[in-house]
Design a protein around this motif. Structure first.
Motif, mmCIF file in Angstrom:
data_model
loop_
_atom_site.group_PDB
_atom_site.id
_atom_site.type_symbol
_atom_site.label_atom_id
_atom_site.label_comp_id
_atom_site.label_asym_id
_atom_site.label_seq_id
_atom_site.Cartn_x
_atom_site.Cartn_y
_atom_site.Cartn_z
ATOM 1 N N LYS A 107 0.826 -1.215 0.000
ATOM 2 C CA LYS A 107 0.000 0.000 0.000
ATOM 3 C C LYS A 107 0.858 1.263 0.000
ATOM 4 O O LYS A 107 0.511 2.266 -0.638
ATOM 5 N N HIS A 108 1.980 1.227 0.705
ATOM 6 C CA HIS A 108 2.877 2.383 0.712
ATOM 7 C C HIS A 108 3.401 2.641 -0.700
ATOM 8 O O HIS A 108 3.430 3.801 -1.171
ATOM 9 N N ALA A 109 3.809 1.575 -1.395
ATOM 10 C CA ALA A 109 4.312 1.738 -2.761
ATOM 11 C C ALA A 109 3.211 2.226 -3.688
ATOM 12 O O ALA A 109 3.451 3.062 -4.578
ATOM 13 N N MET A 110 1.989 1.729 -3.504
ATOM 14 C CA MET A 110 0.879 2.175 -4.344
ATOM 15 C C MET A 110 0.536 3.633 -4.061
ATOM 16 O O MET A 110 0.103 4.360 -4.959
ATOM 17 N N ALA A 111 0.740 4.067 -2.815
ATOM 18 C CA ALA A 111 0.538 5.488 -2.499
ATOM 19 C C ALA A 111 1.555 6.344 -3.244
ATOM 20 O O ALA A 111 1.225 7.408 -3.781
ATOM 21 N N GLN A 112 2.795 5.860 -3.291
ATOM 22 C CA GLN A 112 3.827 6.602 -4.018
ATOM 23 C C GLN A 112 3.509 6.688 -5.512
ATOM 24 O O GLN A 112 3.876 7.649 -6.189
ATOM 25 N N ALA A 113 2.799 5.661 -6.014
ATOM 26 C CA ALA A 113 2.424 5.632 -7.432
ATOM 27 C C ALA A 113 1.118 6.370 -7.710
ATOM 28 O O ALA A 113 0.675 6.440 -8.860
ATOM 29 N N GLY A 114 0.484 6.922 -6.661
ATOM 30 C CA GLY A 114 -0.740 7.684 -6.841
ATOM 31 C C GLY A 114 -1.986 6.839 -7.024
ATOM 32 O O GLY A 114 -3.018 7.346 -7.490
ATOM 33 N N LEU A 115 -1.925 5.564 -6.614
ATOM 34 C CA LEU A 115 -3.073 4.679 -6.793
ATOM 35 C C LEU A 115 -4.018 4.685 -5.603
ATOM 36 O O LEU A 115 -5.235 4.566 -5.757
ATOM 37 N N CYS A 116 -3.480 4.786 -4.398
ATOM 38 C CA CYS A 116 -4.306 4.791 -3.181
ATOM 39 C C CYS A 116 -3.462 5.289 -2.025
ATOM 40 O O CYS A 116 -2.254 5.480 -2.167
ATOM 41 N N GLY A 117 -4.105 5.461 -0.868
ATOM 42 C CA GLY A 117 -3.368 5.845 0.320
ATOM 43 C C GLY A 117 -2.766 4.639 1.025
ATOM 44 O O GLY A 117 -3.055 3.493 0.677
ATOM 45 N N PRO A 118 -1.946 4.862 2.053
ATOM 46 C CA PRO A 118 -1.259 3.769 2.735
ATOM 47 C C PRO A 118 -2.022 3.175 3.917
ATOM 48 O O PRO A 118 -1.500 2.296 4.606
ATOM 49 N N VAL A 119 -3.258 3.612 4.152
ATOM 50 C CA VAL A 119 -3.986 3.205 5.367
ATOM 51 C C VAL A 119 -4.304 1.710 5.317
ATOM 52 O O VAL A 119 -4.776 1.186 4.310
ATOM 53 N N THR A 120 -4.049 1.020 6.440
ATOM 54 C CA THR A 120 -4.403 -0.392 6.593
ATOM 55 C C THR A 120 -5.414 -0.535 7.724
ATOM 56 O O THR A 120 -5.560 0.344 8.568
ATOM 57 N N ALA A 121 -6.096 -1.672 7.722
ATOM 58 C CA ALA A 121 -7.072 -1.955 8.781
ATOM 59 C C ALA A 121 -6.382 -2.684 9.931
ATOM 60 O O ALA A 121 -5.534 -3.549 9.694
ATOM 61 N N PRO A 122 -6.718 -2.359 11.177
ATOM 62 C CA PRO A 122 -6.156 -3.095 12.304
ATOM 63 C C PRO A 122 -6.482 -4.578 12.195
ATOM 64 O O PRO A 122 -7.556 -4.934 11.672
ATOM 65 N N PRO A 123 -5.570 -5.463 12.594
ATOM 66 C CA PRO A 123 -4.381 -5.189 13.397
ATOM 67 C C PRO A 123 -3.131 -4.845 12.612
ATOM 68 O O PRO A 123 -2.066 -4.638 13.217
#
Length: 284
Positions: free
Chosen positions: A262-278
């Motif tokens: 998700k972090h890499a996809m955020a860098q590519a402008g596809l989505c944010g880095p937010v994940t669901a707990p846990p």
């Protein structure tokens, strides 16, 4: 019954908060995957954090993914749950949203015998309005779907195949030899680094998480494996090796697959880095 082959990525679930779907990002990601020549999209799988999401978000993700795909590729929906009733309710929602199939791993709280799991999957297949793809995911659910269990389910008229994420190549090869039936029962590899080996064994395709970021790498690898291209396969494997080193591991070398992706996809402008707990963010 619909049959499946090729690369079917387990799409990430883009979130604005742990309980809020980023709907425009779903559209971007789905189009990115279709442009990358994927053969289908698998939503609410492990990479999609399915079991961690509120039911409201799961249902919304199914609707939005199907709307964004617009019938261009089939959508498969993960319905893994500890409750058979919830799995069936989500299967019905998947059907009404336009999905092509459901995918289910074993229920993961109570210890269940292989016979109990066979009964559970049989009932799910009996009552599901969509074809069922079995999902062998022992690292997450704590049990392996035995070869005998797969054999008992392979001829069910509403069981379409199996996705194996166990990482045991001997087990996977046995699946291909004993149960792969072109046009009837599909066998898919989960671990993406084993995609070319899987195709060589006779697999129908792979469910590759890294395709969320680099879909053409994985669809090209699948095509190269199908034609046994001895030059192209190692070149693409080296890109995937770099992906594992740079995206799936944090600065301390710890594996953080979904947060890293998700972090890499955020860098590519596809989505944010937010994940669901846990799950925690890449830098947490």
């Amino acid at each position: 019954m619909i049959t499946f082959s090729g690369v079917i990525p387990p799409v990430v679930t883009p979130l604005l908060a742990h309980d809020q779907l980023d709907t425009p990002a779903v559209d971007r990601i789905v189009q990115h995957l279709i442009d990358g020549k994927v053969s289908g999209i698998f939503t609410l799988g492990t990479t999609g954090e399915g079991p961690s999401l509120p039911y409201r978000v799961r249902y919304e993700m199914v609707e939005r993914t199907c709307d964004a795909a617009r019938g261009q590729v089939p959508v498969l929906v993960g319905v893994t749950d500890t409750s058979l009733a919830e799995s069936l309710a989500l299967a019905e929602h998947a059907r009404s949203s336009g999905a092509a199939a459901i995918v289910a791993a074993a229920p993961f709280y109570f210890d269940a015998s292989q016979q109990a799991l066979q009964d559970w999957f049989s009932r799910l297949a009996d009552e599901s309005p969509l074809p069922l793809m079995l999902y062998n995911m022992p690292s997450c659910v704590g049990t392996t779907l035995s070869i005998d269990l797969v054999a008992a389910l392979a001829d069910h008229p509403n069981v379409a195949g199996i996705k194996d994420s166990g990482g045991d190549l001997r087990y996977f090869r046995q699946l291909c030899v004993e149960f792969r039936k072109p046009g009837r029962f599909s066998v898919f590899m989960g671990p993406e680094e084993l995609l070319a080996d899987a195709v060589n064994f006779g697999a129908d395709g792979g469910v590759c998480g890294g395709a969320n970021l680099l879909p053409l790498v994985y669809t090209d690898l699948y095509a190269a494996a199908v034609r046994s291209d001895s030059l192209e396969i190692p070149r693409l494997h080296s890109i995937i090796h770099d992906l594992f080193a740079s995206v799936y591991r944090d600065e301390n070398g710890r594996m953080k697959l979904i947060p890293g992706l998700k972090h890499a996809m955020a860098q590519a402008g596809l989505c944010g880095p937010v994940t669901a707990p846990p799950l925690q963010g890449f830098f947490d």
